[in-house]
Design a protein around this motif. Structure first.
Motif, PDB file in Angstrom:
ATOM      1  N   LEU A  78       0.732  -1.357   0.157  1.00 58.45           N
ATOM      2  CA  LEU A  78      -0.018  -0.017  -0.005  1.00 58.45           C
ATOM      3  C   LEU A  78       0.795   1.269   0.030  1.00 58.45           C
ATOM      4  O   LEU A  78       0.671   2.243  -0.687  1.00 58.45           O
ATOM      5  N   PHE A  79       1.971   1.263   0.799  1.00 56.90           N
ATOM      6  CA  PHE A  79       2.881   2.379   1.000  1.00 56.90           C
ATOM      7  C   PHE A  79       3.340   2.692  -0.435  1.00 56.90           C
ATOM      8  O   PHE A  79       3.446   3.849  -1.186  1.00 56.90           O
ATOM      9  N   LYS A  80       3.758   1.629  -1.159  1.00 60.27           N
ATOM     10  CA  LYS A  80       4.286   1.806  -2.504  1.00 60.27           C
ATOM     11  C   LYS A  80       3.287   2.191  -3.530  1.00 60.27           C
ATOM     12  O   LYS A  80       3.367   3.325  -4.037  1.00 60.27           O
ATOM     13  N   ARG A  81       2.260   1.531  -3.518  1.00 64.07           N
ATOM     14  CA  ARG A  81       1.193   2.075  -4.491  1.00 64.07           C
ATOM     15  C   ARG A  81       0.749   3.274  -4.414  1.00 64.07           C
ATOM     16  O   ARG A  81       0.535   4.052  -5.243  1.00 64.07           O
ATOM     17  N   ILE A  82       0.193   3.714  -3.021  1.00 67.83           N
ATOM     18  CA  ILE A  82      -0.505   4.887  -2.759  1.00 67.83           C
ATOM     19  C   ILE A  82       0.335   6.254  -2.763  1.00 67.83           C
ATOM     20  O   ILE A  82       0.208   7.220  -3.164  1.00 67.83           O
ATOM     21  N   VAL A  83       1.626   6.087  -1.992  1.00 65.63           N
ATOM     22  CA  VAL A  83       2.441   7.271  -1.826  1.00 65.63           C
ATOM     23  C   VAL A  83       3.682   7.284  -2.697  1.00 65.63           C
ATOM     24  O   VAL A  83       4.011   8.426  -3.492  1.00 65.63           O
ATOM     25  N   VAL A  84       4.239   6.182  -2.656  1.00 65.65           N
ATOM     26  CA  VAL A  84       5.654   6.218  -3.490  1.00 65.65           C
ATOM     27  C   VAL A  84       5.477   6.457  -5.249  1.00 65.65           C
ATOM     28  O   VAL A  84       5.954   7.171  -5.768  1.00 65.65           O
ATOM     29  N   ASP A  85       4.582   5.463  -5.559  1.00 56.70           N
ATOM     30  CA  ASP A  85       4.640   5.406  -7.128  1.00 56.70           C
ATOM     31  C   ASP A  85       4.037   6.764  -7.668  1.00 56.70           C
ATOM     32  O   ASP A  85       4.539   7.205  -8.596  1.00 56.70           O
ATOM     33  N   PRO A  86       3.038   7.429  -7.085  1.00 61.04           N
ATOM     34  CA  PRO A  86       2.726   8.787  -7.716  1.00 61.04           C
ATOM     35  C   PRO A  86       3.938  10.012  -7.596  1.00 61.04           C
ATOM     36  O   PRO A  86       3.936  10.925  -8.599  1.00 61.04           O
ATOM     37  N   LEU A  87       4.822   9.814  -6.486  1.00 66.71           N
ATOM     38  CA  LEU A  87       5.464  10.730  -6.361  1.00 66.71           C
ATOM     39  C   LEU A  87       7.011  10.619  -6.680  1.00 66.71           C
ATOM     40  O   LEU A  87       7.726  11.809  -6.890  1.00 66.71           O
ATOM     41  N   ILE A  88       7.240   9.382  -6.865  1.00 70.81           N
ATOM     42  CA  ILE A  88       8.903   9.131  -7.167  1.00 70.81           C
ATOM     43  C   ILE A  88       9.452   9.950  -8.494  1.00 70.81           C
ATOM     44  O   ILE A  88      10.620  10.216  -8.326  1.00 70.81           O
ATOM     45  N   ARG A  89       8.670   9.995  -9.285  1.00 70.10           N
ATOM     46  CA  ARG A  89       9.093  10.672 -10.663  1.00 70.10           C
ATOM     47  C   ARG A  89       9.274  12.059 -10.559  1.00 70.10           C
ATOM     48  O   ARG A  89       9.993  12.768 -11.366  1.00 70.10           O
ATOM     49  N   HIS A  90       8.754  12.772  -9.328  1.00 68.93           N
ATOM     50  CA  HIS A  90       9.075  13.953  -9.335  1.00 68.93           C
ATOM     51  C   HIS A  90      10.432  14.522  -8.479  1.00 68.93           C
ATOM     52  O   HIS A  90      10.606  15.616  -7.856  1.00 68.93           O
ATOM     53  N   GLY A  91      11.218  13.461  -8.227  1.00 67.34           N
ATOM     54  CA  GLY A  91      12.279  13.675  -7.374  1.00 67.34           C
ATOM     55  C   GLY A  91      12.204  13.454  -5.995  1.00 67.34           C
ATOM     56  O   GLY A  91      11.200  12.757  -5.646  1.00 67.34           O
ATOM     57  N   VAL A  92      13.161  13.475  -5.176  1.00 64.81           N
ATOM     58  CA  VAL A  92      13.478  13.315  -3.692  1.00 64.81           C
ATOM     59  C   VAL A  92      12.491  14.091  -2.759  1.00 64.81           C
ATOM     60  O   VAL A  92      11.941  13.347  -2.048  1.00 64.81           O
ATOM     61  N   ILE A  93      12.440  15.255  -3.119  1.00 64.95           N
ATOM     62  CA  ILE A  93      11.859  16.281  -2.105  1.00 64.95           C
ATOM     63  C   ILE A  93      10.495  16.044  -1.894  1.00 64.95           C
ATOM     64  O   ILE A  93       9.884  15.867  -0.715  1.00 64.95           O
ATOM     65  N   PRO A  94       9.434  15.793  -2.963  1.00 66.64           N
ATOM     66  CA  PRO A  94       8.129  15.779  -2.734  1.00 66.64           C
ATOM     67  C   PRO A  94       7.855  14.258  -1.905  1.00 66.64           C
ATOM     68  O   PRO A  94       6.842  14.310  -0.835  1.00 66.64           O
ATOM     69  N   LEU A  95       8.733  13.208  -2.177  1.00 68.26           N
ATOM     70  CA  LEU A  95       8.579  12.175  -1.277  1.00 68.26           C
ATOM     71  C   LEU A  95       8.922  12.340   0.300  1.00 68.26           C
ATOM     72  O   LEU A  95       8.349  11.566   1.059  1.00 68.26           O
ATOM     73  N   VAL A  96       9.867  13.194   0.076  1.00 70.50           N
ATOM     74  CA  VAL A  96      10.445  13.340   1.884  1.00 70.50           C
ATOM     75  C   VAL A  96       9.239  14.023   2.494  1.00 70.50           C
ATOM     76  O   VAL A  96       8.893  13.581   3.596  1.00 70.50           O
ATOM     77  N   ILE A  97       8.506  15.130   1.978  1.00 68.28           N
ATOM     78  CA  ILE A  97       7.487  15.907   2.527  1.00 68.28           C
ATOM     79  C   ILE A  97       6.415  14.716   2.686  1.00 68.28           C
ATOM     80  O   ILE A  97       5.778  14.967   3.801  1.00 68.28           O
ATOM     81  N   ALA A  98       6.058  13.985   1.947  1.00 70.48           N
ATOM     82  CA  ALA A  98       4.876  12.993   2.118  1.00 70.48           C
ATOM     83  C   ALA A  98       5.125  12.397   3.049  1.00 70.48           C
ATOM     84  O   ALA A  98       4.345  11.869   3.776  1.00 70.48           O
TER      85      ALA A  98
END
Lengths: 291, 327, 255
Positions: A78-98
């Motif tokens: 779930l973590f990968k599908r919901i949070v990581v997958d949509p954000l990872i292509r925008h670089g490190v920082i959006p995922l850090v914030i999320a």
């Protein structure tokens, strides 16, 4: 002398737990460029799930296995599908914030939805001590070390001896090259998330008897996992182990000989020194600046 | 993060629109200044706390939003300012001397904290500043002789202005509001100066910036130091407002909230911190019945925001204007 | 060529026996050439011939293993990109490198503002740092007037490429190194770009070194062309001479 030995053994045991959390953290980074600031909460959540299972009558071993499955779904898939997958292509920082948001969300959800209290957690190991060279070594520390060692060695064997493990390493080292070689990158990344979830459950099993299960227990474990990973070298799996154990031992030694009040500060002073003197970490390789 | 116009940059080209916006802003400010007349003392206290926090988040927006540096340590500077103020004000030193001293101390510490920023990548910087915050918190909690430990320092006196007492909640609110507006105006002017452009260049593309003679070392350090100085000033006002200083408000969790406030409002947007600070200071009070659920929802809302609206609340109008999802 | 002209060359940009090895791979293997004041020099060569590594060695992005680079009689080997910029050496990048959130006009002002006054005077300067007129002139020259207020990141590839090049010329550099200015640019714009560079060379008087794959572009633009193969200078001279050299053809077409 016995005193120091005692501190080193129990420090290594504590460090082994940090190392497990740090290991998952490093694997995620290598495989997918994910920085998970909620790693501490990823340890807290399984601790509570195990408690729930046990309050439903399950013995500890069954609760542990059930939690591994639940965590793989929740903190892995779930973590990968919901949070990581949509954000990872925008670089490190959006995922850090999320993941910072996720950290607050999980912590407060546990507090508001369940309890702000600390709950005792049964130790998987017998209580008591035995004496070696004047040092009183607890069975719990030895058990923790052995368990952590089995997990780490098992993981190493999986990564180095199996086809899937090698494919995962290929992805970690060079995603593009791995893709060219026909490796199913997405599947390998998913496996990494599952392994991270299991490592978190193991860390929870080992750390909670001493820390107690509390909604904010991740505040202390999370940062130590990051610091351990960076001290050892972020792009090196062995680095996480060295970093974790180094922090555990030094914390104990400083807490005993210097001041218990600054025990918590050891990890970050070590980290700040490493970042200033050797930013790639003790075992890490320098990454060249890209143009 | 997202491709959106920098609003300070836009301000250079869209003047007529700005004039209408200026009037709207003036109305909001006057309304906010008069609001406490309708409130009890706790409401006024909250409005003052809002202003104080705003000073810190505006500083952080410069560091994070405009200069593109990651910082999870703003609460540490906030705390340093507050403790300096508590100790110095209790010793009878003038508020108007303490204010610049706290700002300068935080500026210098900010410079020092900026150094790791020169050596490591963004995400490392998050850890470095987080570590710094944990360290400062430990010192506040443990050095009882100086900081009073967990008991803190109580009985911090409030300043006077031209002989007028500022002990009353309303008087101190207006005093703080005026200071906040001055600080925001100064930051606005700074961001419109060539420095502001250099910060944005550093954020958008440090390698290109360096090849155009922009000294990224100096600007990175300045971005940290100026942001830190703002937090230091906020801390001084915090100490005078609450009149009691303890470690708890300066825990790294507070830094986290400030960072998320910037993101929620809209990173690198001039009025982003206002929205964000409402969300972290005022909303939890209005939604008190929700208790801890508020923070839980806030946390998950940030995740959702990053996925669906990475430009923050203030990017909503552009979203509609563009009519399509652009990141 | 007279002896006097060679001396003028040597005094401006002088690249001497630059080498850069990555392990056993010699990316640049002893390259020497000179650029005279105001001259446009083209560097051609097949992929992997070491052009970009040579550029990065001159521009301080990487430190050469050995050899030296002198600019106006000063040894600039291994200086940082910042120090080079301050000495009047500008560059463009192969990939897009603009300030995406800043407007086009702000991109151009940002490119030149650090060469005006001191840190303190820039803090107190008007928002456009006194460069508004120059930026507008550059915008007109590059025909970017209709998008001057838009964020650079929202523009097309070709437009961003133009901004990148315009930025390099904003501070009136004495030497500009252009890394594949035509890459990814449509053919119509290539001709326009060539005219722009000729105009800038005449009006600003700087020297250019251009790496390019587009042979036609190089042959029309550069009076002097260097052909690199496998980290070495294969031949150099006027475009026609280089073009008709059978070894150049061989290097490009393979064996």
């Amino acid at each position: 002398m016995g005193e120091l030995l005692q501190l080193i053994v129990s420090g290594t045991a504590a460090g082994a737990i940090y190392a497990l959390a740090a290991l998952g953290f490093t694997l995620l980074w290598q495989a997918s460029g994910t920085i998970n600031f909620a790693q501490g909460e990823f340890v807290m959540v399984p601790a509570f799930i195990m408690l729930f299972c046990m309050s439903a009558g399950a013995p500890l071993w069954l609760a542990f296995l059930a939690t591994c499955v639940i965590a793989m779904l929740l903190l892995g898939v779930l973590f990968k599908r919901i949070v990581v997958d949509p954000l990872i292509r925008h670089g490190v920082i959006p995922l850090v914030i999320a993941s910072l948001g996720l950290s607050i969300g999980l912590k407060q959800l546990m507090r508001a939805g369940y309890s702000a209290q600390a709950f005792p957690f049964p130790s998987p190991f017998p209580s008591g001590h035995f004496a070696i060279a004047g040092a009183a070594i607890s069975y719990a520390d030895v058990g923790t070390l052995l368990f952590a060692a089995i997990i780490v060695l098992g993981l190493q064997a999986f990564l180095e001896r199996t086809v899937t493990g090698r494919a995962m390493q290929a992805v970690a080292q060079n995603t593009d090259a791995a893709r060219v070689l026909g490796i199913d990158v997405r599947r390998m990344v998913l496996y990494t998330f599952l392994i991270n979830a299991v490592l978190a459950v193991v860390a929870a099993l080992l750390v909670t008897p001493a820390y107690l299960a509390k909604f904010d227990m991740g505040d202390s474990i999370g940062p130590k996992a990051f610091f351990a990973a960076i001290i050892g070298g972020f792009n090196q799996t062995r680095g996480a182990l060295l970093g974790g154990v180094l922090i555990g031992v030094l914390e104990n030694v400083v807490g005993f000989y210097v001041s218990p009040a600054y025990k918590e500060g050891v990890a970050l002073i070590l980290f700040l020194v490493v970042i200033l003197v050797r930013p790639e970490g003790l075992l890490g390789k320098a990454e060249e600046r890209k143009v | 993060m997202s491709v959106v116009a920098d609003d300070v940059a836009l301000a250079r080209t869209r003047r007529p629109l700005l004039r209408t916006a200026n009037i709207a802003i003036a109305i909001v400010v006057v309304a906010f200044a008069l609001l406490p007349l309708l409130l009890k003392s706790y409401g006024t206290y909250l409005c003052t706390l809002f202003c104080v926090t705003l000073m810190a988040t505006y500083g952080l927006n410069l560091t994070v939003g405009y200069a593109g540096q990651m910082s999870l340590g703003q609460a540490a500077f906030y705390g340093i300012g507050a403790y300096i103020a508590a100790i110095a004000l209790k010793a009878g030193i003038s508020f108007y001397l303490v204010l610049p001293v706290a700002a300068i101390v935080c500026f210098v510490v900010g410079l020092l904290i900026g150094f790791p920023a020169l050596r490591v990548q963004h995400h490392y910087l998050a850890f470095a500043t987080l570590g710094f915050n944990i360290l400062v918190y430990l010192v506040m909690r443990n050095e009882e002789k100086i900081t009073g430990g967990t008991y803190g320092i109580s009985g911090v006196p409030r300043p006077t202005l031209f002989g007028l007492s500022l002990d009353g909640v309303l008087a101190f609110f207006w005093f703080t509001l005026a200071a906040t507006l001055i600080l925001i105006a100064l930051l606005g002017w700074l961001l419109r100066s060539p420095w502001g452009r250099a910060f944005a260049a550093l954020r958008d593309n440090p390698i290109r910036a360096e090849s155009l003679g922009i000294n990224i070392t100096v600007y990175t350090l300045l971005a940290f130091a100026i942001g830190a100085a703002c937090a230091g000033i906020a801390g001084v006002f915090f100490a005078a407002l609450v009149q009691f200083v303890e470690p708890a408000p300066f825990h790294f969790a507070a830094s986290l909230m400030m960072l998320l406030a910037i993101i929620v409002g809209g990173s690198g947007r001039f009025f982003g911190p206002v929205i964000g600070t409402v969300v972290i200071v005022l909303l939890p009070e209005w939604l008190r019945f929700m208790q801890n659920w508020y923070l839980a929802i806030f946390g998950f809302a940030v995740v959702a925001l990053m996925i669906w609206l990475p430009g923050g609340v203030l990017s909503i109008p552009e979203r509609f204007a563009l009519g399509k999802v652009r990141r | 060529m007279s002896v006097g002209a060679d001396e003028a060359r040597a005094r401006f940009l002088e690249v001497r026996d630059v080498r850069k090895a990555y392990g056993a791979i010699k990316a640049v293997d002893g390259v020497s050439f000179d650029v005279a004041r105001g001259e446009i020099v083209g560097v051609i060569g097949p992929n992997g011939s070491g052009k970009t590594t040579l550029f990065n060695s001159i521009l301080g992005q990487i430190t050469p293993s050995s050899g030296s680079v002198e600019f106006c009689g000063e040894d600039i080997t291994g200086l940082s990109p910042l120090d080079l910029a301050r000495r009047g050496i500008g560059r463009t990048f192969q990939s897009l490198q603009v300030f995406v959130k800043l407007s086009v006009r702000d991109n151009l002002i940002a490119a030149a503002q650090e060469f005006q006054g001191t840190m303190r005077s820039r803090l107190l300067a008007p928002p456009d740092a006194g460069l508004g007129a120059r930026a507008d002139a550059m915008i007109d020259l590059f025909r970017l007037g209709h998008v001057a207020g838009r964020p650079a990141g929202s523009l097309s590839y070709g437009q961003q490429k133009l901004i990148d090049i315009a930025m390099a010329f904003m501070p009136t550099p004495r030497l500009v190194l252009l890394d594949e200015p035509c890459a990814g640019v449509n053919p119509g714009l290539v001709e326009e770009l060539r005219e722009l560079l000729v105009t800038l060379n005449k009006t600003q008087g700087g020297s250019f070194v251009v790496i390019e794959h587009n042979m036609d572009f190089i042959m029309k633009l550069c009076p002097h062309v260097i052909c690199m193969v496998e980290g070495k200078v294969l031949t150099e001279g006027p475009p026609r001479t280089v073009q008709s050299n059978p070894r150049v053809l061989e290097a490009y077409l393979g064996n």
